[in-house]
Design an enzyme around this catalytic site. Sequence first.
Site, mmCIF file in Angstrom:
data_model
loop_
_atom_site.group_PDB
_atom_site.id
_atom_site.type_symbol
_atom_site.label_atom_id
_atom_site.label_comp_id
_atom_site.label_asym_id
_atom_site.label_seq_id
_atom_site.Cartn_x
_atom_site.Cartn_y
_atom_site.Cartn_z
ATOM 1 N N GLU A 55 0.829 -1.208 0.000
ATOM 2 C CA GLU A 55 0.000 0.000 0.000
ATOM 3 C C GLU A 55 0.861 1.255 0.000
ATOM 4 O O GLU A 55 0.658 2.181 -0.800
ATOM 5 C CB GLU A 55 -0.912 0.014 1.223
ATOM 6 C CG GLU A 55 -1.668 1.317 1.415
ATOM 7 C CD GLU A 55 -2.115 1.536 2.847
ATOM 8 O OE1 GLU A 55 -1.463 2.337 3.551
ATOM 9 O OE2 GLU A 55 -3.104 0.904 3.252
ATOM 10 N N ASP A 112 -6.103 -3.781 -2.857
ATOM 11 C CA ASP A 112 -6.233 -2.340 -3.068
ATOM 12 C C ASP A 112 -4.897 -1.750 -3.501
ATOM 13 O O ASP A 112 -4.831 -0.918 -4.413
ATOM 14 C CB ASP A 112 -6.764 -1.647 -1.821
ATOM 15 C CG ASP A 112 -5.876 -1.797 -0.609
ATOM 16 O OD1 ASP A 112 -5.161 -2.812 -0.483
ATOM 17 O OD2 ASP A 112 -5.891 -0.882 0.251
#
Length: 381
Positions: A55, A112
Site C-alpha cells: 500500500e 487495493d
Amino acid sequence: MRLAILAILLSVSMPLHAACPSANWPLWTTFAERHLQADGRIVDYQSKQQHSTSEGQAYGMFFALIANDRPAFERMLAWTNNKLAGGHLGAELPAWQWNVEQGLLDKNSASDADLWLAYGLIEAGRLWHAPDLIRRGTALKNAIAAEEVVTAAGLGPVLLPGKTGFIKAEGQLRLNPSYSPLPLLRRLAMLDPSGPWSGMAESSTRMIVESTPRGMVADWVGWQSGVGFIADEVSAASGSYDAIRVYLWLGMSDASDPLVKRQSAVLGGPALWLAGHADLPEKIDTIDGSTSGVAPPGFRAAILPYLKMRGDLARYAALRSAAHKQLQAYLRSAAPEMTYYDLVLSLFSFGWSEGRFLFSPQGVLETAWEKTCRSIAKPSP
C-alpha cells in the site's frame, strides 16, 4: 537548415517530461524526506514493526507521479519489484508486508495496493511516454483479474482483499468497501472492456449501498450467497480507518458518474454528523450509530473532497483551514501526531483540492504538471 529541422524533430519527439521540472509540492517533498528511504521503500514509523507495505509503495508511486518526480517513482518501483515480488512484478502480485529484520512478514497480497500499483504504472507510462511501465501495469492488471477477482452468485465479479483468506465458506466472502475506488475501475474498464472492471464497479457500489443503513460505511462487510451483505465476523459493523477512504474516493470521483450518485445518496452520515460536531469520531457502529474516540488528523483531511462534492462549502472551508494549519505545523517541525496514514490521506486530499490532479469521467488521470508542460511546449503563434 538541416540542423534547424533536426532540432524541431527532436523537440517534437522528446518525451514531455524530459523538459518539464518536478512540480513544487512541499507536502510530498517533506513526506518523501521523512518516509522514503534511499533504496526506494516507504517506511511506516508508527507501526510496531516499522514495516513497509505494498500500500505504501503504491501510494508513494502515485504521489511521485503527481509531483512529476520520476526518479523517486523508479526507486519505489525497483524496491517493490525486488523485495515484494521477487523481481517479477506484474507476472506476480506483490506481497503486502516487509521489514528490515525479517524480510517478508506476510506473503499474501493486498488487492487495493495492487489496483493502485497497476493504475499508477499504466498512467505513468502514458504521461511519461514509457511503454515498459504500461506493459508492467497491464500485466499486473491481468494478474489481479486472475488471482484476486471472483464471481459471487447473485452479486457478480468482486475484488477479494487478497489472494487467500477471504473466501470464508461456500458462498461466503469477506470484503472491504474501500478497496475499489471508482476512478481506477473506470480506467481499467476503458482499457480492458471485456474484463471484470465494470462489473466490479457495480458490485462495489451495491456493497456500499446495501450495507450502509445509517449513512456510514463499515470497514469490512460479509457477503452470503442467498442472504446478501452481512456484518463482518471480525470487525462487526465498525467504520473507522478503512472506511474513511470510501468517502475520500467518492469525493475525488467525477460527479457525473451514475455510480457516484448512487453512493452519494446513501453516504450522508459524515455530513450529518459534522453538522453537530467539530470533527468525525474515530469509530462508529454503522448499525446502531454509537461512536467512540476522536478521529485522527488525517480523517479531517480525507473528508474534504466529500464535503466539496456535496456542496457543503462552509463546513469544507472550516475543516480545510483546520487541516491546513495542522499540515503547516507538520511541515515546520516533526509534528509527531501526524502519522504515515494521516499524511497519506492528506496527500490525496490536498493534492486533489489544490488542483494537482483529478480523475476524468473515464478515470483518466489528469495532472497539473502535464497541462503546464503542454502549455510551455506549445509553439508560439
